[in-house]
Enzyme design. Structure first.
Site, PDB file in Angstrom:
ATOM      1  N   GLU B  29       0.836  -1.194   0.000  1.00 36.11           N
ATOM      2  CA  GLU B  29       0.000   0.000   0.000  1.00 36.11           C
ATOM      3  C   GLU B  29       0.876   1.252   0.000  1.00 36.11           C
ATOM      4  O   GLU B  29       1.780   1.375   0.836  1.00 36.11           O
ATOM      5  CB  GLU B  29      -0.928  -0.039   1.230  1.00 36.11           C
ATOM      6  CG  GLU B  29      -1.955  -1.171   1.092  1.00 36.11           C
ATOM      7  CD  GLU B  29      -2.530  -1.664   2.414  1.00 36.11           C
ATOM      8  OE1 GLU B  29      -2.016  -1.288   3.474  1.00 36.11           O
ATOM      9  OE2 GLU B  29      -3.491  -2.456   2.371  1.00 36.11           O
ATOM     10  N   LEU B  56      -6.584  -1.560  -0.596  1.00 37.08           N
ATOM     11  CA  LEU B  56      -6.510  -1.984   0.803  1.00 37.08           C
ATOM     12  C   LEU B  56      -7.221  -3.326   0.935  1.00 37.08           C
ATOM     13  O   LEU B  56      -8.343  -3.418   1.395  1.00 37.08           O
ATOM     14  CB  LEU B  56      -7.148  -0.930   1.713  1.00 37.08           C
ATOM     15  CG  LEU B  56      -6.639   0.504   1.538  1.00 37.08           C
ATOM     16  CD1 LEU B  56      -7.197   1.404   2.622  1.00 37.08           C
ATOM     17  CD2 LEU B  56      -5.121   0.558   1.530  1.00 37.08           C
ATOM     18  N   SER B  57      -6.533  -4.353   0.490  1.00 35.07           N
ATOM     19  CA  SER B  57      -7.085  -5.715   0.456  1.00 35.07           C
ATOM     20  C   SER B  57      -5.991  -6.658   0.925  1.00 35.07           C
ATOM     21  O   SER B  57      -5.499  -7.482   0.149  1.00 35.07           O
ATOM     22  CB  SER B  57      -7.500  -6.096  -0.966  1.00 35.07           C
ATOM     23  OG  SER B  57      -8.574  -5.329  -1.408  1.00 35.07           O
ATOM     24  N   GLU B  58      -5.613  -6.530   2.177  1.00 33.65           N
ATOM     25  CA  GLU B  58      -4.420  -7.244   2.638  1.00 33.65           C
ATOM     26  C   GLU B  58      -4.536  -8.752   2.451  1.00 33.65           C
ATOM     27  O   GLU B  58      -3.577  -9.427   2.063  1.00 33.65           O
ATOM     28  CB  GLU B  58      -4.125  -6.917   4.111  1.00 33.65           C
ATOM     29  CG  GLU B  58      -3.702  -5.474   4.348  1.00 33.65           C
ATOM     30  CD  GLU B  58      -4.886  -4.513   4.466  1.00 33.65           C
ATOM     31  OE1 GLU B  58      -6.035  -4.999   4.538  1.00 33.65           O
ATOM     32  OE2 GLU B  58      -4.663  -3.289   4.486  1.00 33.65           O
ATOM     33  N   GLN B  80       2.313  -1.700   6.026  1.00 31.75           N
ATOM     34  CA  GLN B  80       2.554  -0.424   6.701  1.00 31.75           C
ATOM     35  C   GLN B  80       2.470  -0.531   8.219  1.00 31.75           C
ATOM     36  O   GLN B  80       3.058   0.272   8.932  1.00 31.75           O
ATOM     37  CB  GLN B  80       1.520   0.614   6.242  1.00 31.75           C
ATOM     38  CG  GLN B  80       1.815   1.186   4.885  1.00 31.75           C
ATOM     39  CD  GLN B  80       0.832   2.284   4.508  1.00 31.75           C
ATOM     40  OE1 GLN B  80      -0.063   2.638   5.271  1.00 31.75           O
ATOM     41  NE2 GLN B  80       1.012   2.837   3.332  1.00 31.75           N
ATOM     42  N   PHE B  86      -1.846  -9.676  11.723  1.00 28.51           N
ATOM     43  CA  PHE B  86      -2.941 -10.466  12.304  1.00 28.51           C
ATOM     44  C   PHE B  86      -3.991 -10.757  11.236  1.00 28.51           C
ATOM     45  O   PHE B  86      -4.551 -11.836  11.169  1.00 28.51           O
ATOM     46  CB  PHE B  86      -3.608  -9.715  13.469  1.00 28.51           C
ATOM     47  CG  PHE B  86      -2.698  -9.429  14.638  1.00 28.51           C
ATOM     48  CD1 PHE B  86      -1.811 -10.383  15.096  1.00 28.51           C
ATOM     49  CD2 PHE B  86      -2.747  -8.207  15.288  1.00 28.51           C
ATOM     50  CE1 PHE B  86      -0.985 -10.128  16.183  1.00 28.51           C
ATOM     51  CE2 PHE B  86      -1.930  -7.947  16.375  1.00 28.51           C
ATOM     52  CZ  PHE B  86      -1.038  -8.906  16.825  1.00 28.51           C
ATOM     53  N   HIS B 128      -1.603  -0.116  16.323  1.00 26.33           N
ATOM     54  CA  HIS B 128      -0.491   0.067  15.378  1.00 26.33           C
ATOM     55  C   HIS B 128       0.858  -0.255  15.998  1.00 26.33           C
ATOM     56  O   HIS B 128       1.883   0.099  15.445  1.00 26.33           O
ATOM     57  CB  HIS B 128      -0.456   1.518  14.873  1.00 26.33           C
ATOM     58  CG  HIS B 128      -1.440   1.828  13.792  1.00 26.33           C
ATOM     59  ND1 HIS B 128      -2.699   1.291  13.732  1.00 26.33           N
ATOM     60  CD2 HIS B 128      -1.339   2.615  12.699  1.00 26.33           C
ATOM     61  CE1 HIS B 128      -3.334   1.752  12.664  1.00 26.33           C
ATOM     62  NE2 HIS B 128      -2.531   2.560  12.015  1.00 26.33           N
TER      63      HIS B 128
END
Lengths: 323, 321
Positions: B29, B56-58, B80, B86, B128
């Site tokens: 990303e 944004l499609s991990e 990022q 997870f 984060h």
């Protein structure tokens, strides 16, 4: 109406049908442990789709995946040996029913996590095409998978990057015991539309129709089109899993099952052939499967000392678990 | 002598491997603009076909990378935020990691998962600031945590060349490290290094905590001779290197920026005590059980392993026995 090779198509559905019936016998005999998810009734989907693919094209299957692996061209004997957990199996006895793979014929594995394989296949097709190979892919999934976020993310990636992947939804009416109408808001085709993907519904019980729809989609994809979705409406004739042979789960009315069984893909395709041709194919399939059972049961069981073999492609060895 | 920052070391490793091997490509990303300041300059050098900005499609792009690897590519994914691991744990563990065994050796999945900025970045709070390297060591995915610019370069190069999935944690606490680097070279996976020789106690420090351990060792130099062992790779762990050190010192302290229960510190201590008689009970300095990093800086610091805790653990261990 018949396609270019109705005999081959019949042979495939018949092979899958008899393979599954022989496999269930082996489950009952204790030769296949853990049971299987029989593909009975859905043979027309795998056979029709794979008949429209080239040898070098890629597929991924599901937990109900024997049909996909066989239709793409894997050796039934090595497939059956895998189900029996023998070193002579496709995966050397490491995968079993839900993970059978044969990279040599483009089967990047049955995948036992619902909705997980679409993104994997999209990446594989993308990478092969980036190298200049004229490859397309087909990824099979059930109606239950259309509620998995990862599959919908894969729709988006494939459509966004125009990766030629055919998303094949085998809508057999039930996600294990959950009926489609109890699980799917909107429609399956509507999910494709949301990503700008063409969607075609097809009678999954008719192998010729599946082949024709797939061939048209594959032609569009090879000509530079993006991914497409095919919703093959089908029906699972047998249990979700063979454990249901021992534990009866009450979720499908018997009359519904009986009615669905009347539209049998093996009979539908078989009726298109002259009787003597059909009989010859049946005999050939029987001989193939008899040899496959013999091959599977003759294969040695893996040596427990090799249980961690292939864990790492890099050659890394893991610590063992003993004290 | 040229000074190299940790981030530029990562950039150099990516650029060198992309130059050396056409099959290497990057996805993630905001990597085209190098939002994390790691992929800086790579879009211009290698073009958009090899530096892919993803939606944004991990979960999907992590498995996309698995598929690309099955087809012969060597993807490097930049995440990022450490907590995104997870979200994609299933994709890495249940698919990328399991494919070689499940297929009976028919394939390899050479994907590198790069997390520049793992652990606490002050003020980034609960979601984060995780440091989940122990999870990957637990499931048996190769896991590296470089402490220095030279190791950041060398371990990332080795990760990309590895035929298995590798997670590279670049701790936020190490990203500002700079070093004189004359020779950039691959660092073998699974090989630790003694950062400071000592005679009385072995301190195993993970990632950015190597720098804290070296500082504490220096402070204590008049009282106790501390050997600092940097494992560099947590899985596979360099047990021979560590056992060699502890066999000489007879004492062990581990400092590890992850949660205490089932953390890597527990595994390190367990393995050492299985193999080497110690002169005193070993100790560990970790995040608390179940740690969620609170926002306020003082609270954030209170939950991370600190130099005072490490000093106290070393002194206690050396007093015992």
């Amino acid at each position: 109406m018949t396609g270019p090779d109705p005999v081959r198509l019949y042979r495939t559905v018949r092979l899958i049908r008899r393979f599954e019936e022989r496999a269930i016998e082996l489950v009952d005999a204790g030769e296949i442990v853990g049971g299987i998810h029989p593909y009975l009734g859905q043979e027309g989907v795998a056979a029709g789709v794979c008949a429209a693919l080239a040898a070098g094209d890629l597929v991924t299957g599901t937990h109900r995946g024997h049909g996909h692996v066989l239709a793409k061209g894997a050796d039934p004997a090595r497939m059956l040996a895998e189900l029996c957990g023998r070193v002579t199996g496709l995966n050397r006895g490491r995968g079993g029913s839900m993970h059978a793979a044969d990279f040599g014929v483009g089967v990047l594995g049955a995948n036992a996590i619902v909705g997980a394989a679409g993104a994997i296949l999209t990446g594989a097709v993308w990478a092969r095409r980036r190298r200049g190979d004229d490859v397309v892919g087909a990824t099979f999934f059930g109606d239950g998978a259309v509620n998995e976020g990862m599959l919908l993310e894969a729709f988006n990636l494939a459509a966004l990057w125009r990766v030629p992947v055919l998303f094949v939804c085998e809508n057999n009416g039930y996600a294990t015991t959950m009926p489609v109408e109890g699980a799917v808001a909107g429609t399956i085709a509507g999910r494709a539309a949301a990503f700008g993907m063409p969607a075609t519904a097809v009678d999954g019980q008719d192998p010729e129709q599946v082949r024709a729809v797939t061939a048209a989609a594959v032609a569009r994809m090879r000509a530079g089109g993006g991914p497409e979705l095919v919703e093959a409406r089908t029906y699972r004739f047998d249990a979700h899993h063979t454990f249901e042979h021992r534990v009866r789960l009450d979720y499908r009315p018997p009359e519904e099952v009986a009615a669905a069984r009347l539209r049998d893909p093996v009979l539908i395709q078989g009726d298109r052939l002259p009787a003597e041709v059909r009989a010859a194919v049946d005999a050939e399939v029987e001989a193939t499967l008899t040899a496959a059972v013999d091959f599977a049961l003759a294969g040695p069981a893996p040596d427990p000392a090799t249980a961690l073999d292939h864990l790492y492609a890099s050659g890394l060895t893991a610590r063992t678990g003993g004290g | 002598m040229p000074r190299l920052s940790y981030r530029r070391a990562l950039t150099r490793a990516l650029a060198d491997e992309m130059t050396r091997d056409e099959s290497v490509f990057l996805l993630g990303e905001d990597i085209r603009v190098a939002a994390a300041n790691v992929t800086t300059g790579l879009l211009k050098k290698f073009g958009p076909d090899r530096v892919l900005d993803t939606p944004l499609s991990e979960q999907a792009f992590t498995s996309f990378a698995t598929g690309a690897a099955l087809a012969g590519a060597r993807p490097v994914i930049e995440f990022q935020i450490p907590s995104l691991l997870f979200l994609v744990f299933e994709q890495i563990v249940n698919h990328a990691h399991k494919f070689p065994l499940m297929t009976g050796g028919q394939c390899a999945v050479p994907v590198t998962y790069l997390v520049p900025g793992s652990g606490s970045r002050t003020g980034w709070a609960g979601q984060h600031s995780d440091h989940p390297y122990g999870l990957f060591a637990h499931v048996g995915v190769t896991t590296v945590v470089p402490a220095t610019p030279a190791d950041a370069y060398g371990l990332l190069v080795s990760a990309i060349r590895c035929d298995d999935p590798v997670v590279v944690f670049a701790p936020a606490g190490a990203l500002d490290a700079r070093a004189d680097v004359t020779d950039l070279a691959p660092v073998p996976l699974g090989r630790g290094v003694v950062r400071r020789p000592g005679a009385d106690v072995t301190v195993v420090a993970v990632g950015h905590l190597v720098h804290d351990a070296l500082a504490v060792a220096e402070e204590l130099a008049g009282q106790v001779s501390v050997e600092v062992f940097d494992p560099r790779t947590l899985y596979p762990f360099d047990w021979d290197g560590l056992l060699d050190s502890v066999s000489r010192t007879g004492r062990l302290v581990v400092v590890d920026d992850s949660n205490r229960s089932c953390g890597i510190a527990g595994e390190i201590i367990a393995t050492v005590v299985e193999r080497v008689p110690l002169a005193a009970p070993p100790r560990r300095v970790t995040r608390p059980d179940g740690a969620v990093l609170p926002f306020a800086p003082a609270l954030d610091r209170a939950v991370q392993p600190g130099r005072d805790q490490l000093t106290a653990a070393i002194q206690l261990t050396c007093k015992d026995g």
